[in-house]
Design an enzyme around this catalytic site. Structure first.
Site, short mmCIF file in Angstrom:
data_model
loop_
_atom_site.label_atom_id
_atom_site.label_comp_id
_atom_site.label_asym_id
_atom_site.label_seq_id
_atom_site.Cartn_x
_atom_site.Cartn_y
_atom_site.Cartn_z
N THR A 96 0.51 -0.98 0.23
CA THR A 96 0.30 -0.36 0.24
C THR A 96 1.11 1.51 0.10
OG1 THR A 96 -1.90 -1.47 0.94
CG2 THR A 96 -1.60 1.37 0.94
N LYS B 233 -8.32 1.60 -2.88
CA LYS B 233 -7.63 0.96 -2.06
C LYS B 233 -7.93 2.21 -0.78
CE LYS B 233 -5.36 -1.22 0.95
NZ LYS B 233 -5.60 -2.22 2.39
N LYS C 254 -2.19 4.81 8.67
CA LYS C 254 -1.39 4.77 7.05
C LYS C 254 -2.35 5.63 5.91
CE LYS C 254 0.92 2.22 3.98
NZ LYS C 254 2.78 1.08 4.09
P1 NAD Z 1 6.12 -5.55 7.53
O1 NAD Z 1 6.65 -4.14 8.17
O2 NAD Z 1 5.96 -6.56 8.29
O3 NAD Z 1 6.58 -6.06 5.66
C1 NAD Z 1 7.07 -5.84 5.29
C2 NAD Z 1 9.12 -6.00 4.80
O4 NAD Z 1 9.63 -5.08 3.61
C3 NAD Z 1 9.93 -6.14 6.20
O5 NAD Z 1 9.73 -7.77 6.50
C4 NAD Z 1 11.06 -5.16 5.70
O6 NAD Z 1 12.24 -6.03 6.17
C5 NAD Z 1 11.04 -5.52 3.82
N1 NAD Z 1 11.91 -4.53 3.95
C6 NAD Z 1 11.69 -3.16 3.83
N2 NAD Z 1 12.80 -2.58 2.66
C7 NAD Z 1 12.89 -3.11 2.37
C8 NAD Z 1 13.89 -2.98 0.61
N3 NAD Z 1 14.50 -1.75 1.06
N4 NAD Z 1 14.42 -4.45 0.47
C9 NAD Z 1 13.92 -5.47 0.87
N5 NAD Z 1 12.56 -5.77 1.46
C10 NAD Z 1 12.82 -5.03 2.55
O7 NAD Z 1 4.62 -5.06 6.23
P2 NAD Z 1 4.26 -6.16 6.09
O8 NAD Z 1 2.69 -6.23 7.18
O9 NAD Z 1 3.57 -7.66 6.02
O10 NAD Z 1 2.91 -5.00 5.03
C11 NAD Z 1 3.44 -4.74 3.99
C12 NAD Z 1 2.81 -3.40 2.57
O11 NAD Z 1 1.31 -4.89 2.66
C13 NAD Z 1 2.56 -1.98 3.22
O12 NAD Z 1 2.44 -1.55 2.18
C14 NAD Z 1 1.23 -2.51 3.91
O13 NAD Z 1 1.02 -1.36 4.67
C15 NAD Z 1 0.75 -3.32 3.61
N6 NAD Z 1 -0.54 -4.16 3.78
C16 NAD Z 1 -0.40 -4.66 5.07
C17 NAD Z 1 -2.06 -5.51 5.90
C18 NAD Z 1 -1.52 -6.22 7.09
O14 NAD Z 1 -2.62 -6.52 8.04
N7 NAD Z 1 -0.28 -6.67 7.88
C19 NAD Z 1 -3.10 -5.50 5.56
C20 NAD Z 1 -3.02 -4.64 3.43
C21 NAD Z 1 -1.98 -4.20 3.35
#
Ligand code: NAD
Length: 308
Positions: free
Chosen positions: A105, A180, A255
């Site tokens: 997102t 979204k 966010k």
């Molecule tokens: P998270 O923080 O658990 O995962 C993000 C991952 O990206 C981490 O493991 C981090 O180490 C990695 N990362 C950061 N910078 C990086 C880089 N330069 N290269 C490679 N890896 C890198 O977050 P999440 O909960 O998995 O969410 C991911 C996305 O999905 C976000 O944009 C969030 O808004 C969206 N989202 C999350 C949810 C939820 O319920 N968690 C629901 C819908 C959407």
């Protein structure tokens, strides 16, 4: 060829349709999504700066290494700035005609900028943020809201079918993110409205059960009331019944509301309710006890408050 196996899930003759997939960002959402692709027979090369590993995936040392030779590169990252940086690294490494599929997102402007760079390099690009949370990612029941061209959507469709239950093609680049944040702006506003109405009903001596029974079948009904009721012990089971453990964390709602206000400013759209919801969630997360709690914990917040 795709053919149904058990229940609703699909699998395929591996030699016919297995794709090589680069998966960058293996956090709470990315890791289970990658695991589902592997379980369905795709070959996944993963990369995450945190050094996470996913069973069955080949782990790469850099994002570019994960992207090299892939048919589709999936990113699942925290925000638009990180997405832009990762895209700058992977686009030159991707093979011609491959598709860059961002499921994070992020802001609409970043999604459109990344798609433009991918197109300039002869790649397909899709922005495909999800709803369904960590549970949906693990169960393969996410909903994808997709922006980008038809050919890229057709390439990614079998992957959406594995990771999710529905993929809606919303138009050109950026439109997935637009869908979204508009959806989540409605969700944030209706959750606050539902919670403040419950708190008012309490003070007026109305039982929560009566409030639910009336509103859930009257014109005040909404997903927040009917499917995710913020009052414990009332309506369907929801995070309210689990001490407001997320669920969908208040900081993730913050966010998304921030992204919708950023987009509203850029598009000169008047969104007073979205703005008010952003300010309330900001206060809840940053100054009160909202961080780490479900976004429906707005109800105990209102319960404790008076008008002053
Ligand atoms: P998270 O923080 O658990 O995962 C993000 C991952 O990206 C981490 O493991 C981090 O180490 C990695 N990362 C950061 N910078 C990086 C880089 N330069 N290269 C490679 N890896 C890198 O977050 P999440 O909960 O998995 O969410 C991911 C996305 O999905 C976000 O944009 C969030 O808004 C969206 N989202 C999350 C949810 C939820 O319920 N968690 C629901 C819908 C959407």
């Amino acid at each position: 060829m795709l053919r149904p196996v058990t229940g609703e899930k699909l699998t395929f003759e591996e030699e016919e349709t297995a794709m090589q997939i680069g998966f960058i960002g293996l956090g709470n959402m990315g890791a289970p999504m990658a695991a589902n692709l592997i379980a369905a027979g795709h070959k996944v090369t993963g990369f995450d700066v945190a050094g996470v590993t996913v069973e069955g995936a080949t782990m790469a040392g850099t994002a570019a290494e994960a992207a090299a030779g892939a048919d589709v590169v999936i990113t699942m990252l925290p925000n638009g700035a990180i997405l832009r940086a990762v895209a700058d690294e992977v686009i030159p490494a991707m093979k011609p005609g491959a598709v860059l599929l961002d499921c994070s997102t992020v802001d609409v402007a970043s999604a459109r900028a990344v798609a433009e760079k991918a197109h300039a390099a002869g790649l397909g690009a899709l922005d495909a943020p999800v709803s369904g949370g960590i549970g949906g990612a693990a169960a393969g029941t996410l909903t994808f809201m997709v922006g980008g061209d038809d050919a890229a959507f057709a390439t990614a469709k079998p992957l959406f079918d594995i990771m999710g239950q529905k993929a809606v093609h919303c138009g050109p680049a950026g439109n997935g993110q637009a869908a979204k944040i508009c959806n989540n702006m409605i969700l944030g506003v209706t959750m606050i409205a539902t919670c403040e109405a419950f708190a008012l009903a309490d003070k007026l001596g109305l039982s929560r059960e009566a409030m639910f029974d009336v509103v859930s079948t009257s014109s005040g009904y909404s997903w927040s009331m009917n499917a995710y009721c913020p009052a414990p012990g009332v309506g369907p089971t929801s995070p309210a019944d689990n001490d407001y453990k997320p669920g969908f964390a208040a900081e993730l709602m913050l966010k998304d509301l921030g992204l919708s206000q950023e987009a509203a400013e850029a598009a000169d759209a008047d969104t007073p309710m979205g703005h008010a919801a952003l300010e309330l969630y900001r206060r809840f997360v940053e100054d009160e006890d909202g961080k780490g709690r479900d976004f429906s914990a707005m109800l105990p917040r209102f319960e404790k408050r008076s008008r002053s």
